[in-house]
Design a protein around this motif. Structure first.
Motif, PDB file in Angstrom:
ATOM      1  N   GLU A  25     -11.588   1.242   2.024  1.00 39.47           N
ATOM      2  CA  GLU A  25     -10.820   0.015   1.765  1.00 39.47           C
ATOM      3  C   GLU A  25      -9.328   0.255   2.046  1.00 39.47           C
ATOM      4  O   GLU A  25      -8.662  -0.580   2.658  1.00 39.47           O
ATOM      5  CB  GLU A  25     -11.030  -0.421   0.310  1.00 39.47           C
ATOM      6  CG  GLU A  25     -10.415  -1.758  -0.037  1.00 39.47           C
ATOM      7  CD  GLU A  25     -11.025  -2.908   0.731  1.00 39.47           C
ATOM      8  OE1 GLU A  25     -10.286  -3.865   1.009  1.00 39.47           O
ATOM      9  OE2 GLU A  25     -12.233  -2.846   1.079  1.00 39.47           O
ATOM     10  N   ARG A  26      -8.811   1.399   1.601  1.00 39.44           N
ATOM     11  CA  ARG A  26      -7.403   1.733   1.859  1.00 39.44           C
ATOM     12  C   ARG A  26      -7.114   1.822   3.357  1.00 39.44           C
ATOM     13  O   ARG A  26      -6.086   1.340   3.840  1.00 39.44           O
ATOM     14  CB  ARG A  26      -7.039   3.081   1.222  1.00 39.44           C
ATOM     15  CG  ARG A  26      -6.789   3.020  -0.249  1.00 39.44           C
ATOM     16  CD  ARG A  26      -6.248   4.362  -0.705  1.00 39.44           C
ATOM     17  NE  ARG A  26      -6.219   4.486  -2.137  1.00 39.44           N
ATOM     18  CZ  ARG A  26      -5.827   5.562  -2.785  1.00 39.44           C
ATOM     19  NH1 ARG A  26      -5.449   6.637  -2.110  1.00 39.44           N
ATOM     20  NH2 ARG A  26      -5.810   5.595  -4.094  1.00 39.44           N
TER      21      ARG A  26
ATOM     22  N   GLU B 152     -13.584   3.455  -1.791  1.00 39.27           N
ATOM     23  CA  GLU B 152     -12.156   3.201  -2.079  1.00 39.27           C
ATOM     24  C   GLU B 152     -11.277   3.605  -0.897  1.00 39.27           C
ATOM     25  O   GLU B 152     -10.387   2.864  -0.484  1.00 39.27           O
ATOM     26  CB  GLU B 152     -11.746   3.982  -3.328  1.00 39.27           C
ATOM     27  CG  GLU B 152     -10.270   3.776  -3.694  1.00 39.27           C
ATOM     28  CD  GLU B 152      -9.816   4.697  -4.823  1.00 39.27           C
ATOM     29  OE1 GLU B 152      -8.590   4.772  -5.012  1.00 39.27           O
ATOM     30  OE2 GLU B 152     -10.680   5.306  -5.486  1.00 39.27           O
ATOM     31  N   TYR B 153     -11.553   4.775  -0.313  1.00 38.38           N
ATOM     32  CA  TYR B 153     -10.744   5.242   0.805  1.00 38.38           C
ATOM     33  C   TYR B 153     -10.984   4.428   2.078  1.00 38.38           C
ATOM     34  O   TYR B 153     -10.077   4.221   2.877  1.00 38.38           O
ATOM     35  CB  TYR B 153     -10.977   6.736   1.048  1.00 38.38           C
ATOM     36  CG  TYR B 153     -10.267   7.578   0.019  1.00 38.38           C
ATOM     37  CD1 TYR B 153      -8.899   7.792   0.112  1.00 38.38           C
ATOM     38  CD2 TYR B 153     -10.945   8.116  -1.064  1.00 38.38           C
ATOM     39  CE1 TYR B 153      -8.232   8.535  -0.853  1.00 38.38           C
ATOM     40  CE2 TYR B 153     -10.300   8.858  -2.023  1.00 38.38           C
ATOM     41  CZ  TYR B 153      -8.931   9.072  -1.919  1.00 38.38           C
ATOM     42  OH  TYR B 153      -8.268   9.805  -2.862  1.00 38.38           O
TER      43      TYR B 153
ATOM     44  N   GLU C  39      -0.098  -6.252  11.658  1.00 39.77           N
ATOM     45  CA  GLU C  39       0.872  -7.313  11.350  1.00 39.77           C
ATOM     46  C   GLU C  39       2.288  -6.899  11.762  1.00 39.77           C
ATOM     47  O   GLU C  39       3.038  -7.696  12.321  1.00 39.77           O
ATOM     48  CB  GLU C  39       0.836  -7.628   9.850  1.00 39.77           C
ATOM     49  CG  GLU C  39      -0.387  -8.404   9.422  1.00 39.77           C
ATOM     50  CD  GLU C  39      -0.446  -8.580   7.914  1.00 39.77           C
ATOM     51  OE1 GLU C  39       0.590  -8.345   7.248  1.00 39.77           O
ATOM     52  OE2 GLU C  39      -1.520  -8.930   7.398  1.00 39.77           O
TER      53      GLU C  39
ATOM     54  N   ARG D 225      -8.708   0.301   5.797  1.00 40.08           N
ATOM     55  CA  ARG D 225      -8.727  -1.046   6.376  1.00 40.08           C
ATOM     56  C   ARG D 225      -7.412  -1.791   6.119  1.00 40.08           C
ATOM     57  O   ARG D 225      -6.856  -2.419   7.003  1.00 40.08           O
ATOM     58  CB  ARG D 225      -9.899  -1.843   5.788  1.00 40.08           C
ATOM     59  CG  ARG D 225     -11.175  -1.674   6.553  1.00 40.08           C
ATOM     60  CD  ARG D 225     -12.239  -2.679   6.136  1.00 40.08           C
ATOM     61  NE  ARG D 225     -13.494  -1.978   5.939  1.00 40.08           N
ATOM     62  CZ  ARG D 225     -14.039  -1.698   4.766  1.00 40.08           C
ATOM     63  NH1 ARG D 225     -13.477  -2.085   3.652  1.00 40.08           N
ATOM     64  NH2 ARG D 225     -15.181  -1.054   4.696  1.00 40.08           N
ATOM     65  N   LYS D 226      -6.895  -1.674   4.881  1.00 40.64           N
ATOM     66  CA  LYS D 226      -5.625  -2.335   4.545  1.00 40.64           C
ATOM     67  C   LYS D 226      -4.472  -1.792   5.384  1.00 40.64           C
ATOM     68  O   LYS D 226      -3.622  -2.540   5.880  1.00 40.64           O
ATOM     69  CB  LYS D 226      -5.307  -2.140   3.059  1.00 40.64           C
ATOM     70  CG  LYS D 226      -6.110  -3.004   2.133  1.00 40.64           C
ATOM     71  CD  LYS D 226      -5.702  -2.764   0.693  1.00 40.64           C
ATOM     72  CE  LYS D 226      -6.548  -3.602  -0.265  1.00 40.64           C
ATOM     73  NZ  LYS D 226      -6.215  -3.303  -1.672  1.00 40.64           N
ATOM     74  N   ARG D 227      -4.449  -0.457   5.553  1.00 34.58           N
ATOM     75  CA  ARG D 227      -3.378   0.147   6.338  1.00 34.58           C
ATOM     76  C   ARG D 227      -3.419  -0.321   7.794  1.00 34.58           C
ATOM     77  O   ARG D 227      -2.399  -0.638   8.395  1.00 34.58           O
ATOM     78  CB  ARG D 227      -3.472   1.676   6.259  1.00 34.58           C
ATOM     79  CG  ARG D 227      -2.259   2.371   6.866  1.00 34.58           C
ATOM     80  CD  ARG D 227      -2.320   3.869   6.763  1.00 34.58           C
ATOM     81  NE  ARG D 227      -3.382   4.383   7.608  1.00 34.58           N
ATOM     82  CZ  ARG D 227      -4.382   5.164   7.194  1.00 34.58           C
ATOM     83  NH1 ARG D 227      -4.473   5.508   5.932  1.00 34.58           N
ATOM     84  NH2 ARG D 227      -5.302   5.576   8.028  1.00 34.58           N
ATOM     85  N   GLU D 228      -4.613  -0.406   8.364  1.00 28.69           N
ATOM     86  CA  GLU D 228      -4.753  -0.882   9.747  1.00 28.69           C
ATOM     87  C   GLU D 228      -4.286  -2.329   9.874  1.00 28.69           C
ATOM     88  O   GLU D 228      -3.614  -2.690  10.850  1.00 28.69           O
ATOM     89  CB  GLU D 228      -6.211  -0.748  10.201  1.00 28.69           C
ATOM     90  CG  GLU D 228      -6.607   0.681  10.507  1.00 28.69           C
ATOM     91  CD  GLU D 228      -8.087   0.814  10.831  1.00 28.69           C
ATOM     92  OE1 GLU D 228      -8.801  -0.218  10.818  1.00 28.69           O
ATOM     93  OE2 GLU D 228      -8.518   1.945  11.075  1.00 28.69           O
ATOM     94  N   GLU D 229      -4.615  -3.157   8.891  1.00 29.27           N
ATOM     95  CA  GLU D 229      -4.186  -4.562   8.921  1.00 29.27           C
ATOM     96  C   GLU D 229      -2.664  -4.669   8.853  1.00 29.27           C
ATOM     97  O   GLU D 229      -2.054  -5.459   9.587  1.00 29.27           O
ATOM     98  CB  GLU D 229      -4.825  -5.329   7.761  1.00 29.27           C
ATOM     99  CG  GLU D 229      -6.308  -5.587   7.930  1.00 29.27           C
ATOM    100  CD  GLU D 229      -6.952  -6.176   6.678  1.00 29.27           C
ATOM    101  OE1 GLU D 229      -6.192  -6.513   5.738  1.00 29.27           O
ATOM    102  OE2 GLU D 229      -8.183  -6.297   6.641  1.00 29.27           O
ATOM    103  N   GLU D 230      -2.041  -3.860   7.970  1.00 28.03           N
ATOM    104  CA  GLU D 230      -0.574  -3.881   7.858  1.00 28.03           C
ATOM    105  C   GLU D 230       0.097  -3.437   9.161  1.00 28.03           C
ATOM    106  O   GLU D 230       1.096  -4.019   9.584  1.00 28.03           O
ATOM    107  CB  GLU D 230      -0.122  -2.977   6.705  1.00 28.03           C
ATOM    108  CG  GLU D 230      -0.431  -3.540   5.338  1.00 28.03           C
ATOM    109  CD  GLU D 230      -0.133  -2.538   4.222  1.00 28.03           C
ATOM    110  OE1 GLU D 230       0.387  -1.443   4.525  1.00 28.03           O
ATOM    111  OE2 GLU D 230      -0.440  -2.855   3.063  1.00 28.03           O
ATOM    112  N   GLU D 231      -0.457  -2.407   9.801  1.00 26.73           N
ATOM    113  CA  GLU D 231       0.106  -1.934  11.077  1.00 26.73           C
ATOM    114  C   GLU D 231      -0.015  -3.001  12.153  1.00 26.73           C
ATOM    115  O   GLU D 231       0.908  -3.208  12.944  1.00 26.73           O
ATOM    116  CB  GLU D 231      -0.592  -0.649  11.513  1.00 26.73           C
ATOM    117  CG  GLU D 231      -0.167   0.571  10.720  1.00 26.73           C
ATOM    118  CD  GLU D 231      -0.929   1.819  11.110  1.00 26.73           C
ATOM    119  OE1 GLU D 231      -1.803   1.735  12.003  1.00 26.73           O
ATOM    120  OE2 GLU D 231      -0.658   2.871  10.515  1.00 26.73           O
TER     121      GLU D 231
END
Length: 202
Positions: A26-27, A23-24, A37, A29-35
């Protein structure tokens, strides 16, 4: 039997927090993608081209509210509060020195759409500026005769002001004398043997 009761099945008695690593991950990875973008969206636009710094074409009003008292309330709009209000940045600065620093500063100039760089003048522009200044200052425009006339005119104006002041004082004195004069019945005054309570001096 005592041993089986201590280790009950299905009860977590280790008192340690267990983390779900997937779970962590995955979190993260999402944060890196948002940064990524956000970084891409910032760099997408072309760099802002600002105009070079120019001199002000208006007079800075520092003395209009000097020496005046004002009631300051917390609910008053910014433009009516104590101090100097900047309509461009919508802020209030408490004294004139800080107000001048603000309107000459980077934040204010950027809000006006100017950079802090000054446009470099060419040799031809400097020469043209000198020519304009030479034409503006005509030789012999100021003589001693002009100075004498101005001094004489100023003295006459000062004398006129003094004369008017003296006349006003005389008028006030006459008005005061009329107000202070007691109303006296002429029959009573004649019976007592005098015309009034005024002194013989004027």
């Amino acid at each position: 039997m005592a041993q089986s009761s201590n280790n009950a099945v299905g009860v977590d008695n280790t008192f340690r927090r267990k983390f779900d690593k997937e779970e962590y991950l995955e979190r993260a990875r999402k944060r890196e993608e948002e940064e990524d973008e956000r970084h891409k969206s910032k760099s997408k636009g072309p760099p802002v081209q600002r105009k070079p710094l120019k001199h002000r074409d208006y007079e800075v009003d520092l003395e209009s509210r000097l020496g005046k008292t004002q009631v300051v309330t917390p609910i008053a709009p910014l433009s009516q509060q104590a101090g100097y209000y900047c309509s461009v940045c919508e802020c209030v600065v408490k004294d004139s020195a800080n107000y001048l620093d603000h309107i000459n500063g980077k934040k204010h100039q950027r809000a006006l759409g100017m950079s802090m760089r000054v446009e470099r003048a060419s040799l031809q522009q400097v020469q043209e500026r000198f020519e304009v200044l030479k034409k503006r200052r005509t030789p012999g425009s100021f003589t001693e005769q002009d100075l004498d006339d101005r001094i004489l005119k100023q003295q006459q104006e000062e004398e006129e002001r003094k004369r008017q002041r003296r006349e006003r004082k005389k008028e006030k004195k006459k008005e005061r004398a009329v107000e202070e004069e007691p109303e006296l019945d002429p029959d009573v005054a004649a019976m007592m043997g005098f015309g009034g309570f005024r002194s013989s001096k004027k």
